[in-house]
Design a protein around this motif. Sequence first.
Motif, PDB file in Angstrom:
ATOM      1  N   UNK A 129      -0.306  31.416  36.594  1.00 26.16           N
ATOM      2  CA  UNK A 129       1.045  30.976  36.253  1.00 26.16           C
ATOM      3  C   UNK A 129       1.877  30.678  37.482  1.00 26.16           C
ATOM      4  N   UNK A 130       1.796  31.546  38.489  1.00 27.37           N
ATOM      5  CA  UNK A 130       2.566  31.335  39.717  1.00 27.37           C
ATOM      6  C   UNK A 130       2.101  30.068  40.437  1.00 27.37           C
ATOM      7  N   UNK A 131       0.796  29.835  40.402  1.00 27.91           N
ATOM      8  CA  UNK A 131       0.258  28.638  41.072  1.00 27.91           C
ATOM      9  C   UNK A 131       0.696  27.368  40.349  1.00 27.91           C
ATOM     10  N   UNK A 132       0.671  27.401  39.046  1.00 26.74           N
ATOM     11  CA  UNK A 132       1.076  26.223  38.270  1.00 26.74           C
ATOM     12  C   UNK A 132       2.564  25.952  38.449  1.00 26.74           C
ATOM     13  N   UNK A 133       3.351  27.012  38.531  1.00 28.91           N
ATOM     14  CA  UNK A 133       4.789  26.853  38.715  1.00 28.91           C
ATOM     15  C   UNK A 133       5.093  26.162  40.048  1.00 28.91           C
ATOM     16  N   UNK A 137      -2.221  23.289  41.708  1.00 26.83           N
ATOM     17  CA  UNK A 137      -3.303  23.341  40.724  1.00 26.83           C
ATOM     18  C   UNK A 137      -4.650  23.694  41.369  1.00 26.83           C
ATOM     19  N   UNK A 138      -4.760  23.486  42.651  1.00 26.96           N
ATOM     20  CA  UNK A 138      -5.998  23.854  43.344  1.00 26.96           C
ATOM     21  C   UNK A 138      -6.193  25.367  43.330  1.00 26.96           C
ATOM     22  N   UNK A 139      -5.116  26.095  43.638  1.00 27.94           N
ATOM     23  CA  UNK A 139      -5.189  27.566  43.606  1.00 27.94           C
ATOM     24  C   UNK A 139      -5.405  28.060  42.183  1.00 27.94           C
ATOM     25  N   UNK A 140      -4.743  27.427  41.222  1.00 28.96           N
ATOM     26  CA  UNK A 140      -4.919  27.810  39.820  1.00 28.96           C
ATOM     27  C   UNK A 140      -6.361  27.602  39.388  1.00 28.96           C
ATOM     28  N   UNK A 183      -6.381  24.805  29.280  1.00 29.70           N
ATOM     29  CA  UNK A 183      -5.785  25.053  30.590  1.00 29.70           C
ATOM     30  C   UNK A 183      -6.771  24.700  31.704  1.00 29.70           C
ATOM     31  N   UNK A 184      -8.018  25.157  31.563  1.00 24.56           N
ATOM     32  CA  UNK A 184      -9.043  24.870  32.564  1.00 24.56           C
ATOM     33  C   UNK A 184      -9.243  23.365  32.701  1.00 24.56           C
ATOM     34  N   UNK A 185      -9.294  22.673  31.540  1.00 24.36           N
ATOM     35  CA  UNK A 185      -9.487  21.221  31.550  1.00 24.36           C
ATOM     36  C   UNK A 185      -8.312  20.497  32.200  1.00 24.36           C
ATOM     37  N   UNK A 186      -7.089  20.914  31.889  1.00 28.58           N
ATOM     38  CA  UNK A 186      -5.887  20.254  32.441  1.00 28.58           C
ATOM     39  C   UNK A 186      -5.782  20.460  33.942  1.00 28.58           C
ATOM     40  N   UNK A 194       0.413  19.111  31.383  1.00 29.73           N
ATOM     41  CA  UNK A 194      -0.482  19.678  30.368  1.00 29.73           C
ATOM     42  C   UNK A 194      -0.915  21.092  30.746  1.00 29.73           C
ATOM     43  N   UNK A 195      -1.054  21.339  32.042  1.00 30.23           N
ATOM     44  CA  UNK A 195      -1.441  22.672  32.516  1.00 30.23           C
ATOM     45  C   UNK A 195      -0.359  23.702  32.162  1.00 30.23           C
ATOM     46  N   UNK A 196       0.904  23.294  32.338  1.00 33.09           N
ATOM     47  CA  UNK A 196       2.007  24.202  32.004  1.00 33.09           C
ATOM     48  C   UNK A 196       2.020  24.527  30.508  1.00 33.09           C
ATOM     49  N   UNK A 197       1.828  23.495  29.691  1.00 30.21           N
ATOM     50  CA  UNK A 197       1.847  23.695  28.224  1.00 30.21           C
ATOM     51  C   UNK A 197       0.691  24.603  27.798  1.00 30.21           C
ATOM     52  N   UNK A 198      -0.496  24.351  28.350  1.00 28.57           N
ATOM     53  CA  UNK A 198      -1.678  25.143  27.991  1.00 28.57           C
ATOM     54  C   UNK A 198      -1.538  26.585  28.460  1.00 28.57           C
ATOM     55  N   UNK A 199      -0.934  26.754  29.651  1.00 30.16           N
ATOM     56  CA  UNK A 199      -0.736  28.113  30.165  1.00 30.16           C
ATOM     57  C   UNK A 199       0.192  28.915  29.255  1.00 30.16           C
TER      58      UNK A 199
END
Length: 222
Positions: A129-133, A137-140, A183-186, A194-199
Amino acid sequence: MATNFLSTANPFHLASSSQSSISSTSSHVYTNPIKCNVKRQLTLCKVVNPSVTKRGISISFVTSLVLSLTGKGLFDANAAILEADDDVELLEKVKKDRKKRLEKQGVISSSTKETGYLQDLVYKLSEVGQAIEKNDLTSAGSVLGKGKDTDWVQKANIALNKLSSSPEEQSEVDAFNSSLASLVSSVAQNDAESSKIAFVSSAAAFEKWTSLTGLVGKLKGL
């Protein structure tokens, strides 16, 4: 002259006259009571009939009232019985729910390894979550790995399936896994939105699951 007339009067005639007079008087005396009795009977009949009718009406009214009250009493009694049955059913439900909670608490208390897997899941989700924020996305992606094949995800699912004891809880497990796959796919596609929504969907499903199972107060970071 009068004395002579009386003294020379025909005793038989006087006797007859006397008897006739007595008979007439007697007839008058005995006839009147009969007529009076007949009139009295008629009068009594006229008086008694209304009395009987009013009495009958009174009895009928009282009987109806008693039946009405009795019927209401039976209705109230039946209602009380039904209410008592409802109370018994409610009490039984409360007992069963309490028994389930105690059993669940017992399972959780004895599942320290599984609880540890879930605590690690909380930490991993927090990192993602912190990485996406930060739009990192690489760290996530490095934390998520390959999703379902990642070690911490597999261990988390072992705990989730073991501690789920109802269809509703299992439904939240399925929702979590579905959202985690998205989330993994996004993240792999570098799609930040999309990553934020999936998270958010993944975190919400897991949080609801912990609330249903009673683990929400046993895991840090929620």
